[in-house]
Write an enzyme that holds these catalytic residues in place. Structure first.
Site, PDB file in Angstrom:
ATOM      1  N   TYR A  70      27.675 114.603 -27.644  1.00 28.09           N
ATOM      2  CA  TYR A  70      27.873 113.528 -28.625  1.00 28.09           C
ATOM      3  C   TYR A  70      26.838 113.582 -29.746  1.00 28.09           C
ATOM      4  O   TYR A  70      27.147 113.263 -30.895  1.00 28.09           O
ATOM      5  CB  TYR A  70      27.896 112.152 -27.944  1.00 28.09           C
ATOM      6  CG  TYR A  70      29.241 111.882 -27.312  1.00 28.09           C
ATOM      7  CD1 TYR A  70      30.337 111.487 -28.089  1.00 28.09           C
ATOM      8  CD2 TYR A  70      29.447 112.095 -25.963  1.00 28.09           C
ATOM      9  CE1 TYR A  70      31.584 111.284 -27.518  1.00 28.09           C
ATOM     10  CE2 TYR A  70      30.694 111.896 -25.380  1.00 28.09           C
ATOM     11  CZ  TYR A  70      31.755 111.488 -26.166  1.00 28.09           C
ATOM     12  OH  TYR A  70      32.992 111.302 -25.613  1.00 28.09           O
ATOM     13  N   VAL A 105      35.942 108.203 -34.383  1.00 27.16           N
ATOM     14  CA  VAL A 105      34.638 107.596 -34.131  1.00 27.16           C
ATOM     15  C   VAL A 105      33.607 108.089 -35.146  1.00 27.16           C
ATOM     16  O   VAL A 105      32.422 107.818 -35.004  1.00 27.16           O
ATOM     17  CB  VAL A 105      34.172 107.909 -32.679  1.00 27.16           C
ATOM     18  CG1 VAL A 105      35.078 107.231 -31.665  1.00 27.16           C
ATOM     19  CG2 VAL A 105      34.110 109.417 -32.409  1.00 27.16           C
ATOM     20  N   HIS A 121      38.431 103.288 -30.853  1.00 22.50           N
ATOM     21  CA  HIS A 121      37.689 104.054 -29.842  1.00 22.50           C
ATOM     22  C   HIS A 121      36.183 103.989 -30.048  1.00 22.50           C
ATOM     23  O   HIS A 121      35.455 104.875 -29.603  1.00 22.50           O
ATOM     24  CB  HIS A 121      38.169 105.515 -29.837  1.00 22.50           C
ATOM     25  CG  HIS A 121      39.557 105.677 -29.278  1.00 22.50           C
ATOM     26  ND1 HIS A 121      40.275 106.846 -29.324  1.00 22.50           N
ATOM     27  CD2 HIS A 121      40.365 104.782 -28.646  1.00 22.50           C
ATOM     28  CE1 HIS A 121      41.460 106.684 -28.752  1.00 22.50           C
ATOM     29  NE2 HIS A 121      41.542 105.433 -28.346  1.00 22.50           N
ATOM     30  N   CYS A 148      17.127 102.970 -21.862  1.00 24.35           N
ATOM     31  CA  CYS A 148      17.222 101.664 -22.514  1.00 24.35           C
ATOM     32  C   CYS A 148      15.835 101.006 -22.518  1.00 24.35           C
ATOM     33  O   CYS A 148      15.172 100.969 -21.487  1.00 24.35           O
ATOM     34  CB  CYS A 148      18.222 100.802 -21.736  1.00 24.35           C
ATOM     35  SG  CYS A 148      18.295  99.110 -22.329  1.00 24.35           S
ATOM     36  N   GLY A 188      47.605 112.051 -39.029  1.00 24.92           N
ATOM     37  CA  GLY A 188      46.744 112.951 -38.251  1.00 24.92           C
ATOM     38  C   GLY A 188      46.518 112.575 -36.807  1.00 24.92           C
ATOM     39  O   GLY A 188      45.422 112.768 -36.301  1.00 24.92           O
TER      40      GLY A 188
HETATM   41  P1  OAD Z   1      44.549 115.046 -31.517  1.00 20.19           P
HETATM   42  O1  OAD Z   1      43.514 116.119 -31.542  1.00 20.19           O
HETATM   43  O2  OAD Z   1      45.290 114.794 -30.261  1.00 20.19           O
HETATM   44  O3  OAD Z   1      45.642 115.348 -32.650  1.00 20.19           O
HETATM   45  C1  OAD Z   1      45.259 115.719 -33.934  1.00 20.19           C
HETATM   46  C2  OAD Z   1      46.482 115.699 -34.806  1.00 20.19           C
HETATM   47  O4  OAD Z   1      46.055 115.952 -36.136  1.00 20.19           O
HETATM   48  C3  OAD Z   1      47.530 116.764 -34.465  1.00 20.19           C
HETATM   49  O5  OAD Z   1      48.814 116.151 -34.402  1.00 20.19           O
HETATM   50  C4  OAD Z   1      47.451 117.733 -35.648  1.00 20.19           C
HETATM   51  O6  OAD Z   1      48.714 118.300 -35.969  1.00 20.19           O
HETATM   52  C5  OAD Z   1      47.001 116.807 -36.755  1.00 20.19           C
HETATM   53  N1  OAD Z   1      46.311 117.467 -37.873  1.00 20.19           N
HETATM   54  C6  OAD Z   1      45.589 118.616 -37.857  1.00 20.19           C
HETATM   55  N2  OAD Z   1      45.108 118.875 -39.083  1.00 20.19           N
HETATM   56  C7  OAD Z   1      45.528 117.880 -39.896  1.00 20.19           C
HETATM   57  C8  OAD Z   1      45.367 117.580 -41.286  1.00 20.19           C
HETATM   58  N3  OAD Z   1      44.643 118.381 -42.085  1.00 20.19           N
HETATM   59  N4  OAD Z   1      45.962 116.470 -41.789  1.00 20.19           N
HETATM   60  C9  OAD Z   1      46.706 115.662 -40.981  1.00 20.19           C
HETATM   61  N5  OAD Z   1      46.886 115.893 -39.673  1.00 20.19           N
HETATM   62  C10 OAD Z   1      46.313 116.984 -39.130  1.00 20.19           C
HETATM   63  O7  OAD Z   1      43.810 113.723 -32.066  1.00 20.19           O
HETATM   64  P2  OAD Z   1      44.170 112.198 -31.839  1.00 20.19           P
HETATM   65  O8  OAD Z   1      45.643 111.970 -31.828  1.00 20.19           O
HETATM   66  O9  OAD Z   1      43.350 111.435 -32.802  1.00 20.19           O
HETATM   67  O10 OAD Z   1      39.962 109.959 -27.582  1.00 20.19           O
HETATM   68  O11 OAD Z   1      43.621 111.985 -30.393  1.00 20.19           O
HETATM   69  C11 OAD Z   1      43.519 110.694 -29.887  1.00 20.19           C
HETATM   70  C12 OAD Z   1      42.372 110.607 -28.945  1.00 20.19           C
HETATM   71  O12 OAD Z   1      42.384 111.689 -28.019  1.00 20.19           O
HETATM   72  C13 OAD Z   1      41.004 110.727 -29.589  1.00 20.19           C
HETATM   73  O13 OAD Z   1      40.588 109.523 -30.186  1.00 20.19           O
HETATM   74  C14 OAD Z   1      40.129 111.113 -28.428  1.00 20.19           C
HETATM   75  C15 OAD Z   1      41.030 112.148 -27.777  1.00 20.19           C
HETATM   76  O14 OAD Z   1      40.880 112.300 -26.415  1.00 20.19           O
HETATM   77  C16 OAD Z   1      38.848 109.862 -26.828  1.00 20.19           C
HETATM   78  O15 OAD Z   1      37.938 110.653 -26.860  1.00 20.19           O
HETATM   79  C17 OAD Z   1      38.849 108.646 -25.965  1.00 20.19           C
END
Ligand code: OAD
Length: 239
Positions: A70, A105, A121, A148, A188
């Site tokens: 992180y 985040v 998140h 802490c 995205g």
């Molecule tokens: P993902 O990594 O699952 O998906 C990313 C998406 O962004 C995919 O559908 C890609 O096609 C798209 N993408 C890639 N490049 C792009 C661009 N230039 N413009 C637009 N879209 C693009 O990410 P999230 O859906 O955000 O949670 O994932 C959700 C959660 O899963 C995250 O918040 C995280 C992860 O586990 C935790 O860590 C709790």
């Protein structure tokens, strides 16, 4: 005229009339800022890694590893420069009551000037202790997982891990945003994690137009699906 060009014209027409848009963003929103997404060809082992890096069990098993991961993301996010899609969303506030609900985040929406942002998140910029959730602040991040100052338990990032609830305040903020909205922009996100699903279903039930921006469209039937990168497409539909 390509499909994308037609779609952009249609999205622009819809968005030029809306007054209370809600924007849902995911990791793809920041991909062009150099921040990797979770699920693409290069990171397709995220679901294995997530257990080690994004759960309370993973932190208990190896807090230093989780801390370092992180801390690295925190540094990358600080160095990242928001792309023109971010700027276009912030500038949209001059014409509409834009509410952003993000799974990200990295803090880039606020850094770009968007003022109504719900971070579902959590945030890489906040920290609290593992045992008692005391908030802890840092100027720069220490290399070793810190303790802490109040109870000596280890400090963790203020992000939501798998198995944890979306913070009450964020849930409330998102629900308030959805009280009155006349368009939903989904940018995205793979929708693999179910957090944004209820908002999308709600928009579908209400018959509110849904515009998706993603090179690899995830929604089955958006009103307009724009298969392109956020940094290129958003400035064109929000001008
Ligand atoms: P993902 O990594 O699952 O998906 C990313 C998406 O962004 C995919 O559908 C890609 O096609 C798209 N993408 C890639 N490049 C792009 C661009 N230039 N413009 C637009 N879209 C693009 O990410 P999230 O859906 O955000 O949670 O994932 C959700 C959660 O899963 C995250 O918040 C995280 C992860 O586990 C935790 O860590 C709790």
């Amino acid at each position: 005229m390509t499909d994308l060009t037609t779609g952009i014209a249609r999205a622009r027409e819809i968005l030029s009339r809306v007054k209370h848009p809600v924007v849902i963003t995911g990791a793809g929103m920041s991909a062009e800022c150099g921040l990797p997404t979770f699920r693409d060809a290069k990171t397709n082992n995220w679901d294995t890694l997530a257990r080690q890096l994004a759960t309370a069990e993973g932190f208990r098993a190896d807090p230093q590893r989780v801390w370092e991961w992180y801390a690295g993301r925190w540094q990358e996010a600080r160095r990242a420069v928001p792309h023109p899609g971010y700027t276009a969303l912030a500038a949209w506030e001059q014409r509409a009551n834009v509410r952003i609900i993000t799974q990200n985040v990295d803090g880039l929406h606020r850094r770009s000037g968007s003022s109504q942002v719900v971070e579902l998140h959590g945030s890489l910029n906040t920290f609290f202790c593992f045992e008692q959730q005391h908030p802890v602040e840092f100027e720069g991040l220490p290399d070793l997982v810190p303790q802490c100052p109040y109870c000596e338990s280890l400090v963790r990032p203020g992000v939501v891990w798998f198995g944890e609830m979306i913070p009450e305040e964020a849930q409330q903020g998102a629900a308030e945003a959805m009280l009155q909205f006349d368009a939903l922009l989904v940018v995205g996100t793979s929708l693999y994690v179910s957090t944004p699903q209820p908002y999308i279903r709600f928009a579908e039930r209400r018959g509110v137009p849904i515009i998706e921006v993603n090179p690899d469209l995830a929604l089955e039937q958006p009103t307009v699906g724009l298969s392109g990168p956020a940094g290129v497409v958003l400035p064109q539909i929000l001008c």
